[in-house]
Design a protein around this motif. Sequence first.
Motif, PDB file in Angstrom:
ATOM      1  N   ASP A 147       5.836  38.905  92.726  1.00 18.31           N
ATOM      2  CA  ASP A 147       5.994  40.220  92.103  1.00 18.31           C
ATOM      3  C   ASP A 147       5.767  40.078  90.596  1.00 18.31           C
ATOM      4  O   ASP A 147       6.676  40.157  89.794  1.00 18.31           O
ATOM      5  N   ARG A 148       4.546  39.843  90.250  1.00 20.38           N
ATOM      6  CA  ARG A 148       4.185  39.675  88.843  1.00 20.38           C
ATOM      7  C   ARG A 148       2.870  40.391  88.604  1.00 20.38           C
ATOM      8  O   ARG A 148       2.133  40.682  89.550  1.00 20.38           O
ATOM      9  N   VAL A 149       2.557  40.595  87.336  1.00 21.05           N
ATOM     10  CA  VAL A 149       1.238  41.108  86.979  1.00 21.05           C
ATOM     11  C   VAL A 149       0.675  40.265  85.837  1.00 21.05           C
ATOM     12  O   VAL A 149       1.408  39.530  85.180  1.00 21.05           O
ATOM     13  N   ALA A 150      -0.625  40.392  85.638  1.00 23.14           N
ATOM     14  CA  ALA A 150      -1.285  39.741  84.500  1.00 23.14           C
ATOM     15  C   ALA A 150      -1.938  40.841  83.660  1.00 23.14           C
ATOM     16  O   ALA A 150      -2.611  41.716  84.209  1.00 23.14           O
ATOM     17  N   PRO A 189      -3.623  41.980  90.838  1.00 24.43           N
ATOM     18  CA  PRO A 189      -2.633  42.655  89.991  1.00 24.43           C
ATOM     19  C   PRO A 189      -2.874  42.391  88.503  1.00 24.43           C
ATOM     20  O   PRO A 189      -2.124  41.660  87.859  1.00 24.43           O
ATOM     21  N   VAL A 190      -3.942  42.951  87.993  1.00 20.98           N
ATOM     22  CA  VAL A 190      -4.315  42.743  86.589  1.00 20.98           C
ATOM     23  C   VAL A 190      -4.412  44.100  85.897  1.00 20.98           C
ATOM     24  O   VAL A 190      -4.948  45.054  86.469  1.00 20.98           O
ATOM     25  N   VAL A 191      -3.872  44.176  84.702  1.00 18.80           N
ATOM     26  CA  VAL A 191      -4.019  45.393  83.900  1.00 18.80           C
ATOM     27  C   VAL A 191      -4.843  45.033  82.666  1.00 18.80           C
ATOM     28  O   VAL A 191      -4.468  44.137  81.902  1.00 18.80           O
ATOM     29  N   PHE A 192      -5.963  45.700  82.526  1.00 20.37           N
ATOM     30  CA  PHE A 192      -6.848  45.454  81.383  1.00 20.37           C
ATOM     31  C   PHE A 192      -6.493  46.444  80.292  1.00 20.37           C
ATOM     32  O   PHE A 192      -6.668  47.658  80.470  1.00 20.37           O
ATOM     33  N   VAL A 193      -5.961  45.942  79.204  1.00 18.29           N
ATOM     34  CA  VAL A 193      -5.522  46.803  78.104  1.00 18.29           C
ATOM     35  C   VAL A 193      -6.539  46.692  76.974  1.00 18.29           C
ATOM     36  O   VAL A 193      -6.607  45.671  76.281  1.00 18.29           O
ATOM     37  N   ASN A 194      -7.325  47.726  76.846  1.00 20.73           N
ATOM     38  CA  ASN A 194      -8.351  47.714  75.811  1.00 20.73           C
ATOM     39  C   ASN A 194      -7.793  48.277  74.513  1.00 20.73           C
ATOM     40  O   ASN A 194      -7.230  49.367  74.492  1.00 20.73           O
ATOM     41  N   GLU A 195      -7.941  47.510  73.457  1.00 17.86           N
ATOM     42  CA  GLU A 195      -7.559  47.978  72.131  1.00 17.86           C
ATOM     43  C   GLU A 195      -8.845  48.383  71.423  1.00 17.86           C
ATOM     44  O   GLU A 195      -9.564  47.527  70.907  1.00 17.86           O
ATOM     45  N   ASN A 196      -9.122  49.650  71.442  1.00 13.28           N
ATOM     46  CA  ASN A 196     -10.341  50.129  70.800  1.00 13.28           C
ATOM     47  C   ASN A 196     -10.012  50.488  69.356  1.00 13.28           C
ATOM     48  O   ASN A 196      -9.496  51.559  69.071  1.00 13.28           O
ATOM     49  N   ASN A 197     -10.310  49.545  68.476  1.00 15.30           N
ATOM     50  CA  ASN A 197     -10.019  49.811  67.052  1.00 15.30           C
ATOM     51  C   ASN A 197     -11.278  50.224  66.301  1.00 15.30           C
ATOM     52  O   ASN A 197     -11.302  50.265  65.076  1.00 15.30           O
ATOM     53  N   GLY A 198     -12.320  50.521  67.051  1.00 12.66           N
ATOM     54  CA  GLY A 198     -13.495  51.151  66.449  1.00 12.66           C
ATOM     55  C   GLY A 198     -14.572  50.225  65.937  1.00 12.66           C
ATOM     56  O   GLY A 198     -15.711  50.659  65.749  1.00 12.66           O
ATOM     57  N   VAL A 224       0.976  49.050  85.716  1.00 16.19           N
ATOM     58  CA  VAL A 224       1.720  47.883  86.204  1.00 16.19           C
ATOM     59  C   VAL A 224       2.321  48.187  87.581  1.00 16.19           C
ATOM     60  O   VAL A 224       2.283  47.345  88.491  1.00 16.19           O
ATOM     61  N   ALA A 225       2.844  49.379  87.739  1.00 17.28           N
ATOM     62  CA  ALA A 225       3.428  49.768  89.033  1.00 17.28           C
ATOM     63  C   ALA A 225       2.365  49.720  90.126  1.00 17.28           C
ATOM     64  O   ALA A 225       2.595  49.211  91.222  1.00 17.28           O
ATOM     65  N   ARG A 226       1.202  50.228  89.801  1.00 12.91           N
ATOM     66  CA  ARG A 226       0.079  50.196  90.750  1.00 12.91           C
ATOM     67  C   ARG A 226      -0.272  48.747  91.115  1.00 12.91           C
ATOM     68  O   ARG A 226      -0.452  48.410  92.290  1.00 12.91           O
ATOM     69  N   ALA A 227      -0.334  47.890  90.111  1.00 12.97           N
ATOM     70  CA  ALA A 227      -0.671  46.479  90.356  1.00 12.97           C
ATOM     71  C   ALA A 227       0.401  45.818  91.225  1.00 12.97           C
ATOM     72  O   ALA A 227       0.083  45.085  92.168  1.00 12.97           O
ATOM     73  N   GLY A 286       0.207  46.259  94.839  1.00  8.34           N
ATOM     74  CA  GLY A 286      -0.958  45.678  95.519  1.00  8.34           C
ATOM     75  C   GLY A 286      -2.159  46.599  95.548  1.00  8.34           C
ATOM     76  O   GLY A 286      -3.071  46.420  96.334  1.00  8.34           O
ATOM     77  N   GLU A 287      -2.136  47.611  94.666  1.00 12.95           N
ATOM     78  CA  GLU A 287      -3.231  48.583  94.691  1.00 12.95           C
ATOM     79  C   GLU A 287      -4.360  48.223  93.724  1.00 12.95           C
ATOM     80  O   GLU A 287      -5.312  48.986  93.580  1.00 12.95           O
ATOM     81  N   GLY A 288      -4.216  47.092  93.059  1.00 12.53           N
ATOM     82  CA  GLY A 288      -5.329  46.611  92.252  1.00 12.53           C
ATOM     83  C   GLY A 288      -5.218  46.900  90.768  1.00 12.53           C
ATOM     84  O   GLY A 288      -4.214  47.393  90.274  1.00 12.53           O
ATOM     85  N   PRO A 289      -6.295  46.566  90.065  1.00 13.52           N
ATOM     86  CA  PRO A 289      -6.271  46.616  88.600  1.00 13.52           C
ATOM     87  C   PRO A 289      -6.485  48.022  88.033  1.00 13.52           C
ATOM     88  O   PRO A 289      -6.914  48.939  88.752  1.00 13.52           O
ATOM     89  N   SER A 290      -6.201  48.157  86.764  1.00 16.82           N
ATOM     90  CA  SER A 290      -6.459  49.389  86.005  1.00 16.82           C
ATOM     91  C   SER A 290      -6.993  49.007  84.638  1.00 16.82           C
ATOM     92  O   SER A 290      -6.790  47.892  84.171  1.00 16.82           O
ATOM     93  N   LEU A 291      -7.635  49.975  84.033  1.00 14.56           N
ATOM     94  CA  LEU A 291      -8.090  49.805  82.653  1.00 14.56           C
ATOM     95  C   LEU A 291      -7.441  50.894  81.810  1.00 14.56           C
ATOM     96  O   LEU A 291      -7.572  52.084  82.135  1.00 14.56           O
ATOM     97  N   VAL A 292      -6.722  50.497  80.793  1.00 15.15           N
ATOM     98  CA  VAL A 292      -6.098  51.465  79.893  1.00 15.15           C
ATOM     99  C   VAL A 292      -6.703  51.268  78.512  1.00 15.15           C
ATOM    100  O   VAL A 292      -6.600  50.181  77.935  1.00 15.15           O
TER     101      VAL A 292
END
Lengths: 319, 324
Positions: free
Chosen positions: A136-139, A166-175, A221-224, A227-233
């Motif tokens: 029960d972890r995420v990356a 279970p991966v969450v891709f957190v994009n920091e768009n600083n331009g 994170v809840a989705r990951a 077991g529902e897979g990754p997301s991109l934020v």
Amino acid sequence: MTISKKKMIEMYTTMYRIRQFESKLQEFFAASKIPGFVHLYLGEEAVAAGACAALNKEDYITSTHRGHGHLIAKGGDLKLMMAEIFGKSTGYCKGKGGSMHIADVDLGILGANGIVGGGGPIATGAGMAIQYRGEDRVAVCFFGDGASNQGTTQEALNLASAWELPVVFVNENNGYGISCPISKSMAITDIADRAAGYDMPGVIVDGNDVTAVYEAITAAVARARKGEGPSLVECKTYRWRGHFEGDACTYREKDEVDEWIKKDPIPRCAQKMLDEGILTEKELDALHAKIDTELQEAITFAEESPLPEPADLFEDVYA
Amino acid sequence: MAQKTYMQALNDALREEMERDPNVLIIGEDVGQFGGCFGVTKGLFDQFGEKRVRDTPITESAIVGAATGAAAAGLRPVCELMFVDFIGVSMDQLFNQAAKMRYMFGGKTTIPMVLRAPQGAGIGAAAQHSQSLESWFMHIPGLKVAMPATPEDAYGLLLTAIRDDNPVVFLEHKVLYGVEGEVPDNAGAIPFGQAKICREGTDVTIVALSKMVYSALEAAETLAAKGINAEVIDPRTVSPLDMDTIIESVKKTHSLVVAHEAVKTGGAGAEIAAQVAEEIIDYLDTPIMRVGAPFTPVPFSPPLEEAFIPGAEDIVAAVEQIRS
């Protein structure tokens, strides 16, 4: 989504801690007190603070060259960080890594990274290990707008999606990727659009609003975890300083910087807490003073620590 | 004592390690039901299932990077590159990430992963599927590099590679997959950094890598007929590199030839030659000679490929030249 008072204070504390840490580094770099070079996270604090507030200690993160904020938000020890940046033997990496390579595997921090886009496949591998062991972890993979154009990032997004990791891709768009604005480096304006190509949710949030970041990452994170897979934020934000300290920033207008400084996530969060009665001015002052003391202790620790011995060069090449 | 092919020996090592340690898993292109491009993982999918023998997309950076991340998170992944040439696509994840993480992090992590990859020319696969790249990998501190020549070494070195807590690049010669050899019933893990003296001799030391070990042994027979008694040494791993065994041999024979299939320029042979020269140049009665491929890409057409691949006759010629 209701955010507890405790969580609000925790996120604010993290942002303030990052702000003070980075401000001190800015000062130290200008005074030539630290070797090498540093990429400061000033202005982007809400992303790391909001994202890591949605994680547990045993969750993994991969970070970037602009990584101090992520490390602090994931629970990194200020003393060990400061000592590392000073190149001291007491630092996180015994002075072997420096600013761009701090890691704390016990806290799930699989390293800052000197290679833009380097962390994506590694976070995906951590996700693979989590799935393999049924944990029960995420990356979480922090990556910038620049990294979003790297093949490694695209490969990581694809593999995580194909395997529902279970991966969450957190994009920091600083331009900006160093000096190059995103208008010149990609045909789209929203990096979140790329999620559609991998059949994963792609969410855009105000990266200077710590609660918005927290809510979006909590959902991902809840989705990951289910077991529902990754997301991109995608977190829209801005770096106040140049790519590195010493960058003359000839590629952007001062007005643009000033506009973003007005959107400073820290007073914004403080005001919200005051308005909602979460903290009083006095309590806020006390919180600041506590962190300032903690930071001063870290600085003293770093300054008083010994430098590595030349013979240490040969240690830890192999296990 | 069983006769096994090089490929079967590799397959046995993978199977046994997977049976022994649930943290060992295999990822790569077509490693599952298909059994691997050359068949090395054949049968493992049926025995261990998709969870432990997992097909990846064609995504070499993510394969090597995912193995690295999973290793940092405590698994012992074995990833396969279909051809070593594809490392170009994924090199950053290997040499900047996997190789350096332990050092950069002050020794606070281990990366117990194996990258298996076939290399070498001889099957008409041309320039992007035939290279020998061991010198790329041995140049990088933090990586270990194994390149077995025989079935017994393939088996024993792969056991060691999987059990090692460092990233190991395991280079198999694709032409050797079908070669048979004896693997003793009690065969076990072979330590890295321990060269094998394949043939004892007194007149010249021939250090040979991978498939060139067979050429060196063939050359030694030709030389023996001419009254020259060659010693043949297979380092088996080029990182770590057992220079002690090589140096002891050269002290005895006073003469050195190094042979590998990789392009001679900047190759592993240059490193071995330089170290011998630095350490014991006074012991040498002859110049040192390297045998390697010419400085060209690997060509396709059979006569061209044949001209590219160094062989026993090149080793014989080198020995005769330095002794003349």
